[in-house]
Scaffold this motif. Sequence first.
Motif, PDB file in Angstrom:
ATOM      1  N   TYR A 176      36.514  27.830  46.588  1.00 22.91           N
ATOM      2  CA  TYR A 176      37.264  26.457  45.829  1.00 22.91           C
ATOM      3  C   TYR A 176      38.273  25.754  46.557  1.00 22.91           C
ATOM      4  CZ  TYR A 176      41.483  29.538  45.261  1.00 22.91           C
ATOM      5  OH  TYR A 176      42.440  30.373  45.621  1.00 22.91           O
ATOM      6  N   ASN A 177      38.221  24.512  46.386  1.00 21.76           N
ATOM      7  CA  ASN A 177      39.293  23.739  47.239  1.00 21.76           C
ATOM      8  C   ASN A 177      40.656  23.980  46.478  1.00 21.76           C
ATOM      9  OD1 ASN A 177      40.178  21.861  49.117  1.00 21.76           O
ATOM     10  ND2 ASN A 177      40.478  20.764  47.308  1.00 21.76           N
ATOM     11  N   PRO A 178      42.024  24.242  47.242  1.00 22.95           N
ATOM     12  CA  PRO A 178      42.953  24.336  46.463  1.00 22.95           C
ATOM     13  C   PRO A 178      43.606  22.994  45.818  1.00 22.95           C
ATOM     14  CG  PRO A 178      43.073  25.414  48.629  1.00 22.95           C
ATOM     15  CD  PRO A 178      41.929  25.005  48.618  1.00 22.95           C
ATOM     16  N   ASP A 179      44.109  23.235  44.637  1.00 21.98           N
ATOM     17  CA  ASP A 179      44.446  21.973  44.039  1.00 21.98           C
ATOM     18  C   ASP A 179      45.432  22.243  42.960  1.00 21.98           C
ATOM     19  OD1 ASP A 179      44.129  19.878  41.798  1.00 21.98           O
ATOM     20  OD2 ASP A 179      43.189  18.823  43.110  1.00 21.98           O
ATOM     21  N   GLU A 180      46.845  21.642  42.594  1.00 22.35           N
ATOM     22  CA  GLU A 180      47.741  21.722  41.923  1.00 22.35           C
ATOM     23  C   GLU A 180      46.982  22.054  40.309  1.00 22.35           C
ATOM     24  OE1 GLU A 180      49.212  17.257  40.853  1.00 22.35           O
ATOM     25  OE2 GLU A 180      50.406  18.886  41.930  1.00 22.35           O
ATOM     26  N   ARG A 181      45.766  21.402  40.045  1.00 22.51           N
ATOM     27  CA  ARG A 181      45.599  21.367  38.669  1.00 22.51           C
ATOM     28  C   ARG A 181      44.350  22.910  38.419  1.00 22.51           C
ATOM     29  NH1 ARG A 181      41.961  16.093  38.964  1.00 22.51           N
ATOM     30  NH2 ARG A 181      41.839  17.131  41.206  1.00 22.51           N
ATOM     31  N   LEU A 182      44.241  23.726  39.663  1.00 19.10           N
ATOM     32  CA  LEU A 182      43.234  24.667  39.734  1.00 19.10           C
ATOM     33  C   LEU A 182      43.845  25.919  40.278  1.00 19.10           C
ATOM     34  CD1 LEU A 182      40.310  25.213  38.757  1.00 19.10           C
ATOM     35  CD2 LEU A 182      39.835  25.128  41.246  1.00 19.10           C
ATOM     36  N   LYS A 183      44.292  26.891  39.445  1.00 22.58           N
ATOM     37  CA  LYS A 183      44.827  28.306  39.771  1.00 22.58           C
ATOM     38  C   LYS A 183      43.870  29.434  39.409  1.00 22.58           C
ATOM     39  CE  LYS A 183      49.029  31.104  39.229  1.00 22.58           C
ATOM     40  NZ  LYS A 183      50.171  31.302  38.539  1.00 22.58           N
ATOM     41  N   LEU A 184      43.819  30.085  40.614  1.00 19.82           N
ATOM     42  CA  LEU A 184      42.784  31.492  40.430  1.00 19.82           C
ATOM     43  C   LEU A 184      43.707  32.335  40.022  1.00 19.82           C
ATOM     44  CD1 LEU A 184      40.158  32.974  41.571  1.00 19.82           C
ATOM     45  CD2 LEU A 184      41.506  33.461  43.450  1.00 19.82           C
ATOM     46  N   ILE A 185      43.000  32.928  38.868  1.00 25.37           N
ATOM     47  CA  ILE A 185      43.556  33.984  38.195  1.00 25.37           C
ATOM     48  C   ILE A 185      43.221  35.505  38.514  1.00 25.37           C
ATOM     49  CG2 ILE A 185      43.826  35.078  35.637  1.00 25.37           C
ATOM     50  CD1 ILE A 185      43.389  32.170  34.654  1.00 25.37           C
ATOM     51  N   ASP A 186      41.947  35.648  38.542  1.00 29.78           N
ATOM     52  CA  ASP A 186      41.435  36.848  39.171  1.00 29.78           C
ATOM     53  C   ASP A 186      39.948  36.794  39.445  1.00 29.78           C
ATOM     54  OD1 ASP A 186      39.618  36.851  36.945  1.00 29.78           O
ATOM     55  OD2 ASP A 186      41.205  38.243  35.716  1.00 29.78           O
ATOM     56  N   ALA A 187      39.452  37.911  40.122  1.00 32.80           N
ATOM     57  CA  ALA A 187      37.938  37.792  40.441  1.00 32.80           C
ATOM     58  C   ALA A 187      37.406  39.147  40.133  1.00 32.80           C
ATOM     59  CB  ALA A 187      37.865  37.302  41.831  1.00 32.80           C
ATOM     60  N   LYS A 188      36.117  39.332  39.963  1.00 33.60           N
ATOM     61  CA  LYS A 188      35.647  40.657  39.590  1.00 33.60           C
ATOM     62  C   LYS A 188      34.176  40.701  40.218  1.00 33.60           C
ATOM     63  CE  LYS A 188      38.642  41.492  35.583  1.00 33.60           C
ATOM     64  NZ  LYS A 188      38.576  41.545  34.138  1.00 33.60           N
ATOM     65  N   ILE A 189      33.652  41.955  40.449  1.00 33.86           N
ATOM     66  CA  ILE A 189      32.250  42.031  40.481  1.00 33.86           C
ATOM     67  C   ILE A 189      31.606  42.288  39.237  1.00 33.86           C
ATOM     68  CG2 ILE A 189      30.448  43.533  41.767  1.00 33.86           C
ATOM     69  CD1 ILE A 189      32.462  41.700  43.529  1.00 33.86           C
ATOM     70  N   LEU A 190      30.384  41.642  38.883  1.00 30.92           N
ATOM     71  CA  LEU A 190      29.474  42.151  37.768  1.00 30.92           C
ATOM     72  C   LEU A 190      28.466  42.700  38.183  1.00 30.92           C
ATOM     73  CD1 LEU A 190      28.808  41.740  34.943  1.00 30.92           C
ATOM     74  CD2 LEU A 190      27.948  39.358  35.480  1.00 30.92           C
ATOM     75  N   GLY A 191      28.278  43.780  37.779  1.00 20.75           N
ATOM     76  CA  GLY A 191      26.981  44.547  38.221  1.00 20.75           C
ATOM     77  C   GLY A 191      27.424  46.194  38.364  1.00 20.75           C
ATOM     78  N   PRO A 192      26.318  46.875  38.514  1.00 19.56           N
ATOM     79  CA  PRO A 192      26.409  48.314  38.752  1.00 19.56           C
ATOM     80  C   PRO A 192      27.450  48.599  39.839  1.00 19.56           C
ATOM     81  CG  PRO A 192      24.157  47.499  39.893  1.00 19.56           C
ATOM     82  CD  PRO A 192      25.157  46.337  39.057  1.00 19.56           C
ATOM     83  N   LYS A 193      28.062  49.778  39.697  1.00 17.87           N
ATOM     84  CA  LYS A 193      29.089  50.129  40.785  1.00 17.87           C
ATOM     85  C   LYS A 193      28.337  50.484  42.023  1.00 17.87           C
ATOM     86  CE  LYS A 193      33.190  51.565  37.952  1.00 17.87           C
ATOM     87  NZ  LYS A 193      34.093  52.723  37.624  1.00 17.87           N
ATOM     88  N   GLY A 194      27.134  51.129  41.773  1.00 22.13           N
ATOM     89  CA  GLY A 194      26.459  51.829  42.857  1.00 22.13           C
ATOM     90  C   GLY A 194      25.792  50.901  43.797  1.00 22.13           C
ATOM     91  N   ASP A 195      25.527  51.433  45.136  1.00 23.35           N
ATOM     92  CA  ASP A 195      24.861  50.690  46.085  1.00 23.35           C
ATOM     93  C   ASP A 195      23.809  51.449  46.731  1.00 23.35           C
ATOM     94  OD1 ASP A 195      27.080  48.850  46.163  1.00 23.35           O
ATOM     95  OD2 ASP A 195      28.283  50.410  46.901  1.00 23.35           O
ATOM     96  N   VAL A 196      22.947  50.715  47.531  1.00 25.57           N
ATOM     97  CA  VAL A 196      21.792  51.404  48.390  1.00 25.57           C
ATOM     98  C   VAL A 196      22.450  51.354  49.830  1.00 25.57           C
ATOM     99  CG1 VAL A 196      19.523  51.167  49.055  1.00 25.57           C
ATOM    100  CG2 VAL A 196      20.113  50.634  46.563  1.00 25.57           C
ATOM    101  N   SER A 197      22.284  52.575  50.266  1.00 23.90           N
ATOM    102  CA  SER A 197      22.592  52.931  51.602  1.00 23.90           C
ATOM    103  C   SER A 197      21.563  53.678  52.065  1.00 23.90           C
ATOM    104  CB  SER A 197      23.917  53.183  51.906  1.00 23.90           C
ATOM    105  OG  SER A 197      24.211  53.468  53.295  1.00 23.90           O
ATOM    106  N   LYS A 198      20.883  53.777  53.418  1.00 18.74           N
ATOM    107  CA  LYS A 198      20.046  54.615  54.008  1.00 18.74           C
ATOM    108  C   LYS A 198      19.081  55.108  53.213  1.00 18.74           C
ATOM    109  CE  LYS A 198      23.491  55.596  57.743  1.00 18.74           C
ATOM    110  NZ  LYS A 198      24.171  56.385  58.471  1.00 18.74           N
ATOM    111  N   ASN A 199      18.666  54.232  52.380  1.00 18.58           N
ATOM    112  CA  ASN A 199      17.554  54.857  51.461  1.00 18.58           C
ATOM    113  C   ASN A 199      17.867  55.524  50.378  1.00 18.58           C
ATOM    114  OD1 ASN A 199      14.539  53.847  50.986  1.00 18.58           O
ATOM    115  ND2 ASN A 199      14.055  55.739  51.788  1.00 18.58           N
ATOM    116  N   LYS A 200      19.065  55.633  49.884  1.00 16.95           N
ATOM    117  CA  LYS A 200      19.650  56.364  49.008  1.00 16.95           C
ATOM    118  C   LYS A 200      20.577  55.429  48.107  1.00 16.95           C
ATOM    119  CE  LYS A 200      19.772  60.767  51.725  1.00 16.95           C
ATOM    120  NZ  LYS A 200      20.562  61.562  52.265  1.00 16.95           N
ATOM    121  N   ARG A 201      20.555  56.102  46.904  1.00 14.56           N
ATOM    122  CA  ARG A 201      21.516  55.260  45.844  1.00 14.56           C
ATOM    123  C   ARG A 201      22.830  56.127  46.153  1.00 14.56           C
ATOM    124  NH1 ARG A 201      18.010  52.711  42.171  1.00 14.56           N
ATOM    125  NH2 ARG A 201      15.937  53.710  42.205  1.00 14.56           N
ATOM    126  N   VAL A 202      24.034  55.406  46.351  1.00 12.03           N
ATOM    127  CA  VAL A 202      25.228  55.789  46.827  1.00 12.03           C
ATOM    128  C   VAL A 202      26.223  55.242  45.688  1.00 12.03           C
ATOM    129  CG1 VAL A 202      24.605  56.385  49.114  1.00 12.03           C
ATOM    130  CG2 VAL A 202      25.625  53.889  48.610  1.00 12.03           C
TER     131      VAL A 202
END
Length: 355
Positions: free
Chosen positions: A299-325
């Motif tokens: 986003y472009n910083p602007d006095e009208r726009l204030k970032l409040i928070d950011a989150k990841i939507l999705g499973p906590k798990g990942d895939v690494s080296k052909n395994k679920r981690v």
Amino acid sequence: MLNKNRINLKKLWLFIGFISCCLIVFNCKNKRIIKLKVLQFNIWQEGTVVKNGFDAVVDEIIRTDADLISFSEVRNYNGVDFSKHIIEALKDKGHTYYAQPSQDTGLLSKYPIIEQTALYPVKNDHGSITKAIINVLGVEVAFYSGHLDYLNCALYLPRGYDGSTWKKLDSIVTNVEIIHKNNLESMRDEAIDTFIADAENEIKQGRLVIYGGDNNEPSHLDWIEANKHLYDHNGVVINWRNTAKIEKHGFKDAYREIFPNPVSHPGFTYPADNPLVPINKLAWSPEADDRDRIDFIFYNPDERLKLIDAKILGPKGDVSKNKRVLQPTEDIFIEPLNVWPTDHKAVLASFALKF
């Protein structure tokens, strides 16, 4: 005595009137601030890869109550307009959104779309950027959705894989110049340069600018000295071109603004562990740890726009080296409902929008 009482009563009413006016002004000011939620969502071929995936996309939009959504991998399969399909599905569940036809990238908004253009049209599947001007209660927002070229995906080179064929290399590539050269053989830089030039023009016109995209390229804020021996970076510290250029032109990475430390908060968005999908469909480099953050909200910083928070939507798990981690991190997750429709994790950023 009577006159004195009248004077005191008059003063009391004047005081009450003054307080009431203050409350009205205060309330008016409060009404001029709303929460604006932005969701970047790679939906993996419109949710078609996962059973009931399209319905899951709809359910996650409703659950997050997102106002502006940028989609990656809009295909309009079988001649069905995805924008119309998603609007109707949301309407059937009591939610009104706006969208217009697009290809590869798409935009969805709770607020009316003034106009929409294919800013960087998709050609031979080398990525795209779609742009819409959206009227958010009188404030015009230039909202961009990006899905950049997936070829010459140079993040694989230090991990020992070719970034176009995903075949295992004879050896890992740690030479930063070679990695940069391969990265620039993609068309991601052309797309980002087009976005920056257009966005700067929108800023001059007084519009807010927000970009959501699957960039198929990591962030220069994530491949740093502190984690050069993690996630198969194999000692590489690199100033990834496109996020660095976006930052140079004044734009902010919403996730890294809230969580600046990529060691405690890696914010991986790909590859996500989707329990409904066989592991061989999730692992493109099966002998490597290719976890990375490639989905962004800028986003472009602007006095009208204030970032409040950011989150990841999705499973906590990942895939690494052909395994679920499951990586122990301090990232904040909104975990999926019953079905997760994609091999990416989405990014949700909340802003305070001042009128």
